[in-house]
Design a protein around this motif. Structure first.
Motif, short mmCIF file in Angstrom:
data_model
loop_
_atom_site.label_atom_id
_atom_site.label_comp_id
_atom_site.label_asym_id
_atom_site.label_seq_id
_atom_site.Cartn_x
_atom_site.Cartn_y
_atom_site.Cartn_z
N GLY A 364 -2.01 41.23 53.23
CA GLY A 364 -2.89 42.13 52.50
C GLY A 364 -4.21 42.34 53.22
N LEU A 365 -4.25 41.98 54.49
CA LEU A 365 -5.44 42.12 55.32
C LEU A 365 -5.10 43.04 56.49
N PRO A 366 -6.07 43.43 57.31
CA PRO A 366 -5.78 44.33 58.43
C PRO A 366 -4.76 43.71 59.40
N PRO A 367 -3.95 44.55 60.05
CA PRO A 367 -3.01 44.04 61.05
C PRO A 367 -3.73 43.22 62.12
N PHE A 368 -3.11 42.13 62.52
CA PHE A 368 -3.65 41.23 63.55
C PHE A 368 -5.00 40.64 63.14
N LEU A 369 -5.29 40.70 61.83
CA LEU A 369 -6.56 40.16 61.31
C LEU A 369 -7.74 40.75 62.08
N ALA A 370 -7.62 42.02 62.42
CA ALA A 370 -8.66 42.73 63.17
C ALA A 370 -9.67 43.35 62.22
N ASP A 371 -10.80 43.75 62.78
CA ASP A 371 -11.81 44.44 61.99
C ASP A 371 -11.49 45.93 62.03
N LEU A 438 -0.21 24.75 67.60
CA LEU A 438 -0.81 24.49 66.28
C LEU A 438 -2.24 25.02 66.22
N ALA A 439 -2.96 24.92 67.32
CA ALA A 439 -4.34 25.41 67.34
C ALA A 439 -4.40 26.92 67.13
N VAL A 440 -3.44 27.64 67.70
CA VAL A 440 -3.42 29.09 67.53
C VAL A 440 -3.16 29.44 66.06
N GLU A 441 -2.18 28.77 65.44
CA GLU A 441 -1.93 29.04 64.02
C GLU A 441 -3.16 28.70 63.18
N LEU A 442 -3.78 27.57 63.49
CA LEU A 442 -4.96 27.15 62.72
C LEU A 442 -6.07 28.19 62.83
N PHE A 443 -6.30 28.69 64.04
CA PHE A 443 -7.33 29.71 64.22
C PHE A 443 -7.02 30.95 63.39
N ALA A 444 -5.75 31.38 63.41
CA ALA A 444 -5.36 32.57 62.66
C ALA A 444 -5.51 32.35 61.16
N ALA A 445 -5.13 31.16 60.69
CA ALA A 445 -5.25 30.87 59.25
C ALA A 445 -6.71 30.87 58.82
N VAL A 446 -7.57 30.27 59.65
CA VAL A 446 -9.00 30.23 59.31
C VAL A 446 -9.58 31.65 59.32
N ARG A 447 -9.17 32.46 60.30
CA ARG A 447 -9.65 33.85 60.34
C ARG A 447 -9.22 34.60 59.08
N ALA A 448 -7.97 34.41 58.66
CA ALA A 448 -7.49 35.10 57.46
C ALA A 448 -8.26 34.64 56.23
N LEU A 449 -8.50 33.35 56.12
CA LEU A 449 -9.23 32.84 54.96
C LEU A 449 -10.71 33.20 55.04
N GLN A 450 -11.22 33.41 56.23
CA GLN A 450 -12.57 33.91 56.39
C GLN A 450 -12.69 35.30 55.77
N PRO A 474 -18.04 33.89 64.19
CA PRO A 474 -17.84 34.67 62.97
C PRO A 474 -17.48 36.13 63.23
N SER A 475 -17.68 36.59 64.44
CA SER A 475 -17.41 37.99 64.75
C SER A 475 -15.92 38.28 64.73
N THR A 476 -15.55 39.40 64.14
CA THR A 476 -14.15 39.85 64.16
C THR A 476 -13.94 40.97 65.18
N ASP A 477 -14.93 41.18 66.05
CA ASP A 477 -14.79 42.17 67.11
C ASP A 477 -13.73 41.71 68.11
N ASP A 478 -13.18 42.66 68.86
CA ASP A 478 -12.30 42.30 69.96
C ASP A 478 -13.10 41.55 71.02
N ARG A 479 -12.65 40.35 71.37
CA ARG A 479 -13.39 39.49 72.29
C ARG A 479 -12.45 38.40 72.79
N PRO A 480 -12.81 37.68 73.84
CA PRO A 480 -11.98 36.55 74.28
C PRO A 480 -11.92 35.48 73.18
N LEU A 481 -10.74 34.96 72.95
CA LEU A 481 -10.52 34.04 71.83
C LEU A 481 -10.24 32.60 72.28
#
Length: 504
Positions: A364-371, A438-450, A474-481
């Motif tokens: 229910g959020l933007p695709p790829f958790l993008a802004d 696991l770190a990648v999933e964790l980052f995505a989950a935190v971004r979604a909950l953010q 905190p930025s959701t801009d396209d950037r190195p992750l």
């Protein structure tokens, strides 16, 4: 007074060494303490070995080794004085070490080397080797001063780490330089060479360190799965106690209880649920995580036995020596294979949840958790799936069993091997890659909950989320992750603390 004197002591006396204690010693968070009775046991064992050698045939003490086991060190047809015979036996011992110190390839790191020395010291203190007390004192001095030899990684097949331990011995003697630190040269008695090498200390040290990481990552995997579950508004029916009581595999029941405890509302307020029935990544976590925990438990149980007690061949017992095959690590190798096979699906399921987190229809959020409000073509976290799948591909290779292999060495007289060292190095590589997954999933989950913090509000996961979200940009801009993923990976060992108060 040394700085290490302030560290908590770990007693080495030949009894089983806990994995947690070995890890603490490898990380220099503890110091070694050896009681006097253990050193007395070593002295008695040495006297027993000498008596057995002087009254009969003892493998490696007055014979060659491997296919040379039927050849006497001293030719009975040649008359020698006692002094000449002693020199010949001493020369045999030194030749044995020199010929076996033939490992090649990469160098073991400090943690593995430090842990291997501790394991070998504890084994010798059990009193089954017959080694002279001076060698034990020298090894103890090396451990206490954190003096480290150079150990090459290639040269073991799971029936004893002969090449690496020959390198340790020659370093103690003074023929090889210390990689760091150093102790006074140690005098090896004529019977000490084989007893010192007759061990799988490097294999056991490597296994213990890798298993410790695996245990922490399994706890982290439960917490990460729970965070993704809340981000994806999963249905708690999948974790219901009545469901798992219907087919009560013990590990599965406990894992479901952990996930239920983490994701349930503690305020009484209802939590959002998006679907009647979730994809497997959400509802099959207990079924997939439980076998991995079971397999790792079997490995840790095997380690408990291997890390204590003597296994040298020949083994010195009360009334003499016994020749045997206790050096064969078949049980450990099988347990390692099972652990690696069991762990892989846990992280494969992690990538499944990661894929769900990328989908707008699931979150229910933007695709790829993008802004998407700022740029409709934003890639967001698109590329992190590639990162996770790369790491998972390496894990698939690292999960390949090794115990089906066969071998024949030493003129065909040693016709089997466990390959435990190969299996444990694969486990080391596997858990390294699993941290990335696991770190990648964790980052995505935190971004979604953010983006939707209400989904974790009122659960026991809220403090975890609040700590983690402060660590990412905190930025959701396209950037190195990469930096965010690295910070999440660094947090994995601590995530298990979220389960500390869980009754399951």
């Amino acid at each position: 007074m040394h700085a290490s004197d302030d560290l908590p002591p770990v007693t080495l006396d030949g009894t089983p060494l806990r994995v947690a204690d070995l890890v603490a010693l490898a990380d220099r968070r503890a110091r070694v303490s050896v009681p006097s009775h253990a050193l007395e046991t070593v002295e008695r064992s040495h006297r027993t070995l000498l008596a057995a050698r002087d009254s009969g045939i003892v493998y490696g003490a007055n014979t060659g080794v491997g296919a040379n086991r039927g050849i006497s060190v001293v030719d009975d047809a040649v008359e020698l004085t006692p002094e000449e015979e002693h020199r010949e036996q001493a020369a045999h011992g030194r030749r044995l070490l020199r010929s076996h110190a033939s490992g090649i390839g990469e160098i073991e790191d400090d943690r593995v080397t430090r842990a291997a020395l501790v394991v070998r010291l504890n084994q010798l203190l059990a009193g089954g080797s017959g080694i002279s007390p001076g060698v034990v004192h020298g090894l103890l001095a090396a451990v206490r001063s954190d003096s480290l030899p150079t150990l090459h990684r290639t040269g073991s097949i799971g029936t004893g780490d002969l090449t690496a331990l020959a390198e340790v011995a020659l370093t103690l003697i003074g023929e090889f330089p210390w990689r760091s630190g150093g102790v006074a040269p140690v005098d090896f008695a004529e019977t000490d060479s084989l007893p010192f090498m007759s061990s799988s200390a490097v294999t056991l040290a490597t296994t213990a360190l890798a298993a410790d990481v695996a245990a922490r990552q399994l706890d982290a995997a439960t917490v990460v799965a729970a965070l993704s579950f809340r981000a994806l508004r999963g249905s708690s029916e999948a974790f219901d106690a009545q469901v798992h009581a219907a087919r009560p595999h013990p590990g599965q029941v406990r894992e479901a209880a952990r996930l239920r405890w983490l994701t349930e509302s503690v305020t009484g307020d209802p939590l959002p649920v998006a679907r009647l029935q979730d994809p497997f990544g959400l509802r099959a976590s207990p079924q997939v995580h439980a076998p991995a925990r079971t397999a790792l438990g079997v490995l840790l149980d095997a380690l408990d036995r291997e890390l204590g007690g003597p296994a040298e061949n020949p083994l010195v017992v009360v009334d003499g020596v016994r020749h045997h095959g206790q050096f064969h690590l078949a049980t450990l190798a099988w347990s390692l294979d099972a652990a690696r096979t069991g762990l892989l699906p846990v992280f494969s399921l992690s990538t499944s949840r990661l894929g769900l987190l990328m989908r707008a229809d699931m979150t229910g959020l933007p695709p790829f958790l993008a802004d998407a409000r700022r740029n409709a073509t934003s890639s967001g976290l698109m590329i992190v799936e590639y990162v996770a799948q790369d790491a998972l591909a390496h894990m698939r290779i690292d999960a390949t069993p090794v115990t089906s292999a066969s071998i024949s060495v030493s003129l065909g007289l040693e016709e089997h091997a466990s390959f435990a060292i190969q299996s444990t190095r694969l486990l080391t590589s596997l858990v390294r890659s699993s941290g990335a997954v696991l770190a990648v999933e964790l980052f995505a989950a935190v971004r979604a909950l953010q983006m939707a913090p209400d989904r974790v509000a009122g659960t026991r996961l809220l403090p975890v989320f609040e700590r983690l979200v402060e660590l990412i940009d905190p930025s959701t801009d396209d950037r190195p992750l990469g930096a965010d993923i690295a910070r999440m990976e660094a947090e994995l060992p601590m995530l298990g603390a979220a389960l500390r108060d869980c009754p399951a």
